[in-house]
Design an enzyme around this catalytic site. Structure first.
Site, short mmCIF file in Angstrom:
data_model
loop_
_atom_site.label_atom_id
_atom_site.label_comp_id
_atom_site.label_asym_id
_atom_site.label_seq_id
_atom_site.Cartn_x
_atom_site.Cartn_y
_atom_site.Cartn_z
N GLY A 187 -126.84 -1.52 60.30
CA GLY A 187 -125.97 -2.31 59.44
C GLY A 187 -124.52 -2.21 59.86
O GLY A 187 -123.73 -3.14 59.67
N ALA A 188 -124.17 -1.07 60.46
CA ALA A 188 -122.78 -0.89 60.87
C ALA A 188 -122.42 -1.88 61.98
O ALA A 188 -121.28 -2.35 62.05
CB ALA A 188 -122.56 0.54 61.33
N GLY B 41 -98.33 8.84 33.95
CA GLY B 41 -98.85 7.95 32.93
C GLY B 41 -99.22 6.61 33.52
O GLY B 41 -99.46 6.49 34.73
N GLY B 42 -99.23 5.62 32.66
CA GLY B 42 -99.60 4.27 33.10
C GLY B 42 -98.67 3.74 34.17
O GLY B 42 -99.01 2.78 34.87
C1 HXC Z 1 -87.23 9.27 27.51
C2 HXC Z 1 -87.13 10.90 29.09
C3 HXC Z 1 -88.44 10.62 29.49
C4 HXC Z 1 -89.14 9.59 28.82
C5 HXC Z 1 -87.70 12.22 30.70
N1 HXC Z 1 -86.72 11.90 29.86
N2 HXC Z 1 -88.78 11.46 30.48
N3 HXC Z 1 -86.53 10.22 28.10
N4 HXC Z 1 -88.48 8.94 27.86
N5 HXC Z 1 -90.36 9.24 29.14
C6 HXC Z 1 -85.40 12.49 29.80
C7 HXC Z 1 -85.43 13.91 29.28
O1 HXC Z 1 -85.42 13.92 27.87
C8 HXC Z 1 -84.16 14.47 29.86
O2 HXC Z 1 -83.09 14.01 29.07
C9 HXC Z 1 -84.06 13.77 31.19
O3 HXC Z 1 -84.89 12.60 31.08
C10 HXC Z 1 -84.56 14.61 32.31
O4 HXC Z 1 -85.83 15.11 31.98
P1 HXC Z 1 -86.21 16.65 32.15
O5 HXC Z 1 -87.43 16.87 31.35
O6 HXC Z 1 -85.03 17.52 31.87
O7 HXC Z 1 -86.52 16.73 33.70
P2 HXC Z 1 -87.60 17.59 34.45
O8 HXC Z 1 -87.57 18.98 33.93
O9 HXC Z 1 -87.36 17.36 35.88
O10 HXC Z 1 -89.01 16.97 34.03
C11 HXC Z 1 -89.34 15.69 34.42
C12 HXC Z 1 -90.61 15.20 33.70
C13 HXC Z 1 -90.43 15.40 32.19
C14 HXC Z 1 -91.81 16.03 34.20
C15 HXC Z 1 -90.84 13.76 34.10
O11 HXC Z 1 -89.18 14.83 31.80
C16 HXC Z 1 -91.50 14.76 31.40
O12 HXC Z 1 -92.60 15.29 31.29
N6 HXC Z 1 -91.20 13.60 30.81
C17 HXC Z 1 -92.14 12.90 30.00
C18 HXC Z 1 -93.18 12.28 30.87
C19 HXC Z 1 -94.10 11.42 30.08
O13 HXC Z 1 -94.99 11.91 29.41
N7 HXC Z 1 -93.81 10.10 30.10
C20 HXC Z 1 -94.56 9.16 29.38
C21 HXC Z 1 -95.77 8.88 30.25
S1 HXC Z 1 -96.78 7.69 29.50
P3 HXC Z 1 -81.78 14.90 28.85
O14 HXC Z 1 -80.93 14.08 27.94
O15 HXC Z 1 -82.21 16.19 28.25
O16 HXC Z 1 -81.19 15.09 30.21
C22 HXC Z 1 -96.23 6.30 30.18
C23 HXC Z 1 -96.95 5.16 29.66
C24 HXC Z 1 -96.75 3.99 30.55
O17 HXC Z 1 -95.39 6.24 30.98
C25 HXC Z 1 -97.78 3.03 30.15
C26 HXC Z 1 -97.68 1.81 30.93
C27 HXC Z 1 -98.81 0.93 30.56
#
Ligand code: HXC
Length: 518
Positions: free
Chosen positions: A406-407, A171-172
């Site tokens: 140019g290089a 993501g971001g």
């Molecule tokens: C809250 C999160 C989380 C998140 C993971 N967890 N990402 N909790 N917010 N963004 C938690 C899970 O619920 C889980 O909790 C624990 O972390 C481990 O995650 P798993 O999914 O079990 O791990 P894994 O299978 O290794 O997968 C990792 C992952 C996946 C691929 C990163 O967790 C995932 O897709 N997360 C979401 C990613 C995402 O879309 N993030 C937002 C991006 S947008 P428990 O309690 O079950 O252990 C963004 C915007 C930023 O970041 C903008 C800035 C401008």
């Protein structure tokens, strides 16, 4: 409560904080072949040097029942320590707590150490392993990220910023590493992308794996996002240590000088024979670099991206230098879009942090064709030109062979404030190579009906052109190069030039900031 009880209470709380998300989560992390946030800090910093801040900080979220789970550290370890005795500030995202996801409190911890790094003049190293914005925090998480982006931008050029990607970075969240000076990744264990495979499938119907979308090899060779890739985390930590050894603590300092033991008067006769007799034959410019640098060490950056230009760090008489070299072994060393962008950013980094630039030149020109023109070779090539022109660090160019068109202008020529420009006797400096030029300048002779075989005549005229223009003497007559040197003495000449330039003062006209053609 007497003091012993208070001390015990403190120790218990710190132990709890240091246990991260607990044994199960730690085992899961290890099972994925990754280290924990604390193990990583231990690997990178000098033993016993780490001082942690905000270990007791927790998030303030009350949605989704989050108030019932407020682990210490909130999923990121922050503080300072030393690497080979030099101060660094560090944050290490803890995937075992809420997947290392970022809350407002978490971002405050990171911003705090970034401010301290800028105020004290020391690098910031970010260890990234996170699920991104903490979903339960909503806009607070986005605000937190943006606070970090702002600091990344404001401190760009103030202190070196290095991002280690050791797990997911999605993501971001990718934009903080993207702003930092160097991005380092582990092979098959880390990935970076804006949108994951599932969203990609929905939006573009494209089937792609995580590795294909944002694995280390993709970012090292295709996107150019990452600068260095390692097989595992311990190797990566050693890489960080070496990278830091070339860098100053901040823009206020010069890079450290290390005793390397390599003699300053070491000549290398092999260099006299390294350029092939056939001007169209390739060679690996890194052989030239390694014959010149202290102990043949060359710390190459973005090795697999835009291989036609080589960038990296080395030492000459112990002093750190940034090297930019055309690579005849790949696309004949031509400058294309990716090469321009790669080298321009490297040059600007070196200039920001007082690292002198050494340029090895063997370039037939800019890459022609619609692919390059449509890809913006005009604005991208201009980036490299701009970067060399505005750089005020010592700049020393060695023209090894081709310096065409140019290089020639762009590769830190005398006309762009190149301090010293030296040429090997094998140098060819002209508007165009004989292949393109002969048919234009000898058009009349070629059209003459004189009974001579046209192919034979063209070859002869190319030879004539080569003798007249494809040499360094025309440029030397005009003072555009400072000297023509014996290749064997290149190291000696570079070290002398660097010493002469060590107190160089140069500046750019007063302005708010320039407008590099981005
Ligand atoms: C809250 C999160 C989380 C998140 C993971 N967890 N990402 N909790 N917010 N963004 C938690 C899970 O619920 C889980 O909790 C624990 O972390 C481990 O995650 P798993 O999914 O079990 O791990 P894994 O299978 O290794 O997968 C990792 C992952 C996946 C691929 C990163 O967790 C995932 O897709 N997360 C979401 C990613 C995402 O879309 N993030 C937002 C991006 S947008 P428990 O309690 O079950 O252990 C963004 C915007 C930023 O970041 C903008 C800035 C401008």
């Amino acid at each position: 409560m007497d003091i012993d009880k208070k001390l015990l209470n403190l120790a218990t709380r710190k132990d709890e904080a240091r246990s991260g998300g607990g044994e199960n989560k730690i085992n899961k992390q290890h099972d994925k072949g990754r280290y924990t946030a604390r193990e990583r800090v231990g690997m990178l910093l000098d033993e016993g040097s780490f001082e942690e801040f905000d270990i007791f900080k927790t998030h303030r979220c009350t949605d989704f029942g989050m108030e019932r789970s407020k682990p210490y550290t909130d999923g990121v370890i922050t503080g300072y320590g030393t690497v080979n005795g030099r101060l660094v500030f560090i944050f290490s995202q803890d995937f075992t707590i809420f997947g290392g996801s970022l809350s407002k409190a978490y971002s405050e911890k990171i911003c705090k150490i970034m401010d301290m790094a800028a105020n004290t003049g020391a690098p910031v190293i970010g260890l990234n392993d996170s699920g991104g914005a903490r979903i339960q925090e909503g806009v607070d998480a986005l605000a937190g990220y943006t606070d970090i982006f702002l600091k990344n931008v404001l401190y760009s050029g103030v202190v070196p910023q290095i991002s280690l990607i050791l797990g997911p970075c999605a993501g971001g969240a990718v934009y903080s590493p993207a702003i930092t000076d160097f991005v380092m990744m582990t092979n098959k264990k880390s990935y970076m992308f804006l949108t994951g495979p599932k969203v990609v499938k929905k939006v573009t119907a494209e089937d792609v794996t995580i590795e294909q979308l944002g694995g280390a090899s993709v970012h090292a060779s295709i996107s150019g996002v990452t600068h260095l890739v390692y097989d595992d985390e311990p190797a990566l930590m050693e890489g960080v240590k070496e990278l830091l050894s070339y860098l100053p603590q901040s823009f206020r300092e010069d890079p450290p000088v290390l005793e390397t033991g390599d003699p300053v008067d070491r000549a290398d006769d092999e260099l006299n024979y390294i350029i092939p007799d056939n001007p169209n034959k390739a060679y690996d410019v890194r052989d030239v670099i390694r014959r010149v640098t202290d102990n043949s060490r060359f710390f190459e950056t973005q090795e697999n991206f835009a291989k036609n230009i080589v960038t990296g760090f080395a030492r000459l008489n112990g002093s750190s230098v940034g090297i930019v070299a055309n690579q005849p072994e790949h696309l004949s060393g031509v400058i294309d879009n990716n090469a321009s962008v790669k080298a321009a950013r490297f040059v600007r980094f070196c200039d920001s942090f007082n690292i002198p630039l050494i340029i090895f030149e063997d370039v037939p020109g800019f890459m022609p064709g619609t692919k390059q023109e449509y890809g913006g070779i005009i604005r991208n090539g201009a980036k490299l030109l701009y970067a060399f022109a505005e750089a005020t660090v010592p700049k020393i160019t060695i023209i090894l062979r081709k310096a065409y068109g140019g290089a020639y202008c762009v590769m830190s020529s005398k006309h762009l404030r190149g301090d010293i420009v030296l040429a090997w006797p094998t140098a060819e400096i002209a508007v165009m190579g004989p292949d393109g030029a002969a048919e234009i300048v000898y058009k009349k002779e070629l059209e003459e009906e004189d009974g001579i075989d046209p192919g034979e005549k063209l070859d002869k005229l190319k030879g004539k052109y080569r003798e007249m223009f494809a040499n360094p003497y025309k440029a030397a007559e005009k003072g555009y190069i400072d000297d023509i040197i014996v290749p064997a003495n290149t190291r000696i000449k570079l070290i002398k030039s660097l010493k002469m330039l060590s107190k160089k003062v140069d500046s750019n006209p007063e302005k708010k900031h320039g407008n590099i053609p981005l």
